[in-house]
Write a protein that holds these residues in place. Structure first.
Motif, PDB file in Angstrom:
ATOM      1  N   ALA A  54      10.326 -36.223 -26.040  1.00 24.06           N
ATOM      2  CA  ALA A  54      10.703 -35.959 -27.434  1.00 24.06           C
ATOM      3  C   ALA A  54      12.127 -35.395 -27.496  1.00 24.06           C
ATOM      4  O   ALA A  54      12.950 -35.840 -28.318  1.00 24.06           O
ATOM      5  CB  ALA A  54       9.713 -34.980 -28.061  1.00 24.06           C
ATOM      6  N   ILE A  55      12.437 -34.470 -26.597  1.00 22.99           N
ATOM      7  CA  ILE A  55      13.789 -33.882 -26.585  1.00 22.99           C
ATOM      8  C   ILE A  55      14.823 -34.977 -26.310  1.00 22.99           C
ATOM      9  O   ILE A  55      15.829 -35.104 -27.016  1.00 22.99           O
ATOM     10  CB  ILE A  55      13.904 -32.793 -25.493  1.00 22.99           C
ATOM     11  N   GLU A  56      14.537 -35.788 -25.276  1.00 22.70           N
ATOM     12  CA  GLU A  56      15.503 -36.818 -24.886  1.00 22.70           C
ATOM     13  C   GLU A  56      15.701 -37.845 -26.001  1.00 22.70           C
ATOM     14  O   GLU A  56      16.796 -38.375 -26.181  1.00 22.70           O
ATOM     15  CB  GLU A  56      15.054 -37.497 -23.590  1.00 22.70           C
ATOM     16  N   ALA A  57      14.602 -38.126 -26.754  1.00 25.93           N
ATOM     17  CA  ALA A  57      14.711 -39.103 -27.852  1.00 25.93           C
ATOM     18  C   ALA A  57      15.624 -38.578 -28.956  1.00 25.93           C
ATOM     19  O   ALA A  57      16.273 -39.361 -29.658  1.00 25.93           O
ATOM     20  CB  ALA A  57      13.326 -39.407 -28.410  1.00 25.93           C
ATOM     21  N   MET A  58      15.675 -37.236 -29.110  1.00 29.13           N
ATOM     22  CA  MET A  58      16.468 -36.674 -30.223  1.00 29.13           C
ATOM     23  C   MET A  58      17.856 -36.245 -29.793  1.00 29.13           C
ATOM     24  O   MET A  58      18.629 -35.756 -30.610  1.00 29.13           O
ATOM     25  CB  MET A  58      15.707 -35.498 -30.846  1.00 29.13           C
ATOM     26  N   GLU A  59      18.197 -36.414 -28.510  1.00 28.25           N
ATOM     27  CA  GLU A  59      19.498 -35.962 -28.009  1.00 28.25           C
ATOM     28  C   GLU A  59      20.696 -36.695 -28.619  1.00 28.25           C
ATOM     29  O   GLU A  59      21.719 -36.067 -28.900  1.00 28.25           O
ATOM     30  CB  GLU A  59      19.536 -36.049 -26.487  1.00 28.25           C
ATOM     31  N   PRO A  60      20.579 -38.033 -28.881  1.00 31.99           N
ATOM     32  CA  PRO A  60      21.758 -38.713 -29.453  1.00 31.99           C
ATOM     33  C   PRO A  60      22.224 -38.050 -30.759  1.00 31.99           C
ATOM     34  O   PRO A  60      21.397 -37.592 -31.561  1.00 31.99           O
ATOM     35  CB  PRO A  60      21.255 -40.139 -29.726  1.00 31.99           C
ATOM     36  N   SER A  61      23.550 -38.039 -30.944  1.00 27.31           N
ATOM     37  CA  SER A  61      24.100 -37.326 -32.107  1.00 27.31           C
ATOM     38  C   SER A  61      23.686 -37.971 -33.427  1.00 27.31           C
ATOM     39  O   SER A  61      23.745 -37.357 -34.489  1.00 27.31           O
ATOM     40  CB  SER A  61      25.624 -37.281 -31.998  1.00 27.31           C
ATOM     41  N   SER A  62      23.213 -39.244 -33.356  1.00 31.44           N
ATOM     42  CA  SER A  62      22.820 -39.944 -34.582  1.00 31.44           C
ATOM     43  C   SER A  62      21.543 -39.366 -35.204  1.00 31.44           C
ATOM     44  O   SER A  62      21.183 -39.717 -36.326  1.00 31.44           O
ATOM     45  CB  SER A  62      22.609 -41.418 -34.282  1.00 31.44           C
ATOM     46  N   VAL A  63      20.822 -38.506 -34.473  1.00 27.52           N
ATOM     47  CA  VAL A  63      19.572 -37.956 -35.024  1.00 27.52           C
ATOM     48  C   VAL A  63      19.903 -36.682 -35.815  1.00 27.52           C
ATOM     49  O   VAL A  63      20.305 -35.666 -35.236  1.00 27.52           O
ATOM     50  CB  VAL A  63      18.560 -37.633 -33.902  1.00 27.52           C
ATOM     51  N   PRO A  64      19.772 -36.739 -37.162  1.00 29.30           N
ATOM     52  CA  PRO A  64      20.222 -35.598 -37.952  1.00 29.30           C
ATOM     53  C   PRO A  64      19.246 -34.417 -37.905  1.00 29.30           C
ATOM     54  O   PRO A  64      19.621 -33.284 -37.603  1.00 29.30           O
ATOM     55  CB  PRO A  64      20.329 -36.163 -39.378  1.00 29.30           C
ATOM     56  N   ARG A  65      17.955 -34.707 -38.149  1.00 27.47           N
ATOM     57  CA  ARG A  65      16.956 -33.625 -38.235  1.00 27.47           C
ATOM     58  C   ARG A  65      16.221 -33.587 -36.903  1.00 27.47           C
ATOM     59  O   ARG A  65      15.728 -34.616 -36.428  1.00 27.47           O
ATOM     60  CB  ARG A  65      15.966 -33.965 -39.360  1.00 27.47           C
ATOM     61  N   ARG A  66      16.183 -32.411 -36.265  1.00 19.87           N
ATOM     62  CA  ARG A  66      15.606 -32.365 -34.918  1.00 19.87           C
ATOM     63  C   ARG A  66      14.420 -31.408 -34.900  1.00 19.87           C
ATOM     64  O   ARG A  66      14.597 -30.195 -34.874  1.00 19.87           O
ATOM     65  CB  ARG A  66      16.656 -31.933 -33.901  1.00 19.87           C
TER      66      ARG A  66
END
Ligand code: ADP
Length: 533
Positions: free
Chosen positions: A430-442
């Motif tokens: 889950a962390i790795e999926a949200m690492e890209p800067s394109s993910v606004p809400r984490r």
């Protein structure tokens, strides 16, 4: 050089064989009113032609001429003996040529035995035809009608070929040494065979009671236990015993011919059984060898998977320990570094190193015992500990974590290290999926709640980009990964662990706004879950 020497030795051996056979048989024929119940020299010659090829043909012809002259006490000239000798060489030579081309000479398989029998039957007919010619040329040297002479000659040659040739074909080096038990059993079989022969020819009522069938027992016993080797040995033992009995007891030419026909049937049946037993054993051996190879392959691939899994599982605690150590290093280097923060970083590194050790220990125990170390555990504690282990990663990636842990959750019966492994894998993904800067809400949410009296469910959801549709189908297969440094083993291992606990793991939701994984675990029996999902 050795090849030619061996060949010469074999040729000399063949001639010596002829001499020995004639010497042993010398004078015995007279006892049997001129008939030869068995012609072992034909079997010997056939085996020599089969194994040595056409170059043995002149030796066979010379041996036959010598034998005929010896038998007649030098009465017949060499030229008269030449015709039958040539007929023997021609018939058995052609049979051998055909078999050398089309058959396996170790008699591996029924069809090779059939070919040998057909070839021998044809060749002995050819020789018998030669005998008939000599009958026609010199009728005064024979007793009885031409058909009788033909039949006796045929059966004598056929039996000789069927007893001696397979023996020489099969009992060729390399021969394995028999075990002590096998040698004892074979000796008992020989003794039983001789006893049966003795009974057959000495009991006054043997003929009346048809005791001939007594010989079937040792034959079948030897062939069934020792395959084709047992068959060829018992055949020669019985045949030698029979000939001795003919000479000593029977002495009646017609009775001998009748016995020889039955003996031929027994010899062939024993050979068929022996070949079938050897064939089955060799198929079993091949199957066993294949199975061993498969087992070895399976073990190797399991070892490979284990190594890959271990590398995968150790990667996280070791890199976390590295991060903690670097933080500690930076704190030490910076003037006036906060000792509380330093202690926390050192503690973090130590915890991760301990965790790496625990993973190795658990895996070793699992391999050793092949089972899980299941104890009653508090699920909220397992979840909180896992979240704490990844705290640094959340902070670095700016991820908010929410844990909804039902207060009524009963203790679960699990291997704590393994279940934590699952939680860590799902949380890390889950962390790795949200690492890209394109993910606004984490945001990562962990929800644990009871679903039925014996089961609880845990859901790990994130607000990342979700999964590609074509990945979903093979998500839990090993080595399915979209990460440059990924091994694609995490989810496969998680599913194996959860299923080993009797639970299920699946992809519960997937959309461009995030995805969620859910798994179930059994509660400690006797405790009650507090509610329904
Ligand atoms: P790895 O992490 O080594 O690639 P996994 O089996 O854990 O192996 O994951 C397989 C693949 O599934 C990942 O490469 C990733 O593409 C995808 N995946 C797993 N979890 C998530 C998630 N929470 N969000 C998006 N993709 C995910």
């Amino acid at each position: 050089m050795t090849f030619f020497r061996q060949r010469w030795l074999a040729m000399v051996g063949l001639l010596l064989g002829y001499i020995a056979i004639e010497w042993i048989e010398y004078g015995r024929e007279q006892l049997l009113a001129g008939i030869e119940p068995l012609d072992p020299s034909v079997g010997l010659a056939f085996a020599a032609l089969l194994l040595g090829g056409p170059s043995f043909l002149p030796v066979v012809v010379i041996g036959e001429i010598g034998a005929a002259m010896f038998r007649s006490g030098g009465q017949i000239p060499a030229m008269t003996a030449l015709l039958p000798a040539l007929s023997v060489g021609f018939s058995w030579g052609i049979a051998a040529l055909v078999l050398r081309r089309f058959a396996n000479l170790r008699l591996a398989g029924q069809h090779n035995l059939v070919l040998l029998i057909v070839a021998a039957a044809a060749a002995s007919l050819g020789t018998a035809a030669g005998d008939a010619a000599s009958f026609w040329l010199a009728p005064e040297q024979h007793d009885g009608a031409v058909t009788q002479v033909l039949t006796r000659a045929w059966i004598g040659d056929m039996i000789g070929a069927m007893v001696v040739t397979p023996l020489l074909l099969v009992m060729r080096p390399p021969l394995p040494l028999p075990s002590r038990a096998a040698a004892i059993e074979a000796t008992i079989q020989g003794a039983v065979a001789l006893t049966m022969l003795w009974l057959l020819f000495t009991l006054p009522a043997a003929a009346e009671w048809q005791l001939y069938d007594l010989l079937v027992l040792p034959s079948i016993w030897a062939a069934a236990r020792f395959g084709v080797r047992g068959a060829v040995v018992i055949n020669i033992v019985l045949q030698i015993g029979m000939v001795a009995a003919f000479v000593m007891v029977v002495k009646d030419a017609d009775a001998v011919t009748a016995y020889q026909f039955r003996m031929l049937i027994l010899t062939l049946s024993t050979l068929f059984l022996g070949v079938a037993v050897t064939e089955r054993r060799s198929v079993e051996d091949t199957l066993r060898r294949r199975q061993d190879q498969l087992d070895r392959c399976a073990r190797l691939s399991m070892a490979g998977e284990m190594a890959a899994a271990l590398a995968h599982e150790l990667n996280q605690p070791l890199s976390a320990a590295l991060t903690y150590s670097r933080t500690a290093q930076r704190l030490l280097d910076s003037p006036g570094g906060d000792p509380t923060k330093l202690r926390a970083a050192m503690n973090g590194a130590a915890t991760q190193a301990e965790r790496a050790g625990m993973i190795i220990r658990t895996l070793r125990e699992f391999i050793g015992r092949g089972e899980l170390n299941r104890q009653p555990q508090s699920l909220p504690t397992l979840v909180r500990d896992s979240l704490a282990l990844l705290e640094l990663d959340y902070q670095r990636a700016g991820i908010r974590v929410e844990a909804v842990l039902d207060r009524t959750l009963p203790p679960v019966l699990v291997d704590a290290v393994q279940v934590q492994q699952v939680l860590l894998n799902l949380l890390r993904n889950a962390i790795e999926a949200m690492e890209p800067s394109s993910v606004p809400r984490r945001l990562v949410t962990v929800v644990a709640r009871p679903i039925d009296p014996g089961t609880v469910t845990v859901e790990v959801a994130d607000s990342g980009p979700g999964l590609d549709q074509d990945l979903v189908a093979r998500l839990f297969q090993p080595f399915s990964t979209t990460k440059a440094a990924g091994m694609g083993l995490g989810l496969a291992i998680c599913r194996t662990i959860i299923e080993a606990h009797g639970g299920r793991l699946w992809l519960a939701g997937n959309s461009p706004g995030g995805c969620s994984f859910r798994f179930t675990l059994p509660v400690v029996s006797g405790t009650k879950t507090g509610g329904q999902a």
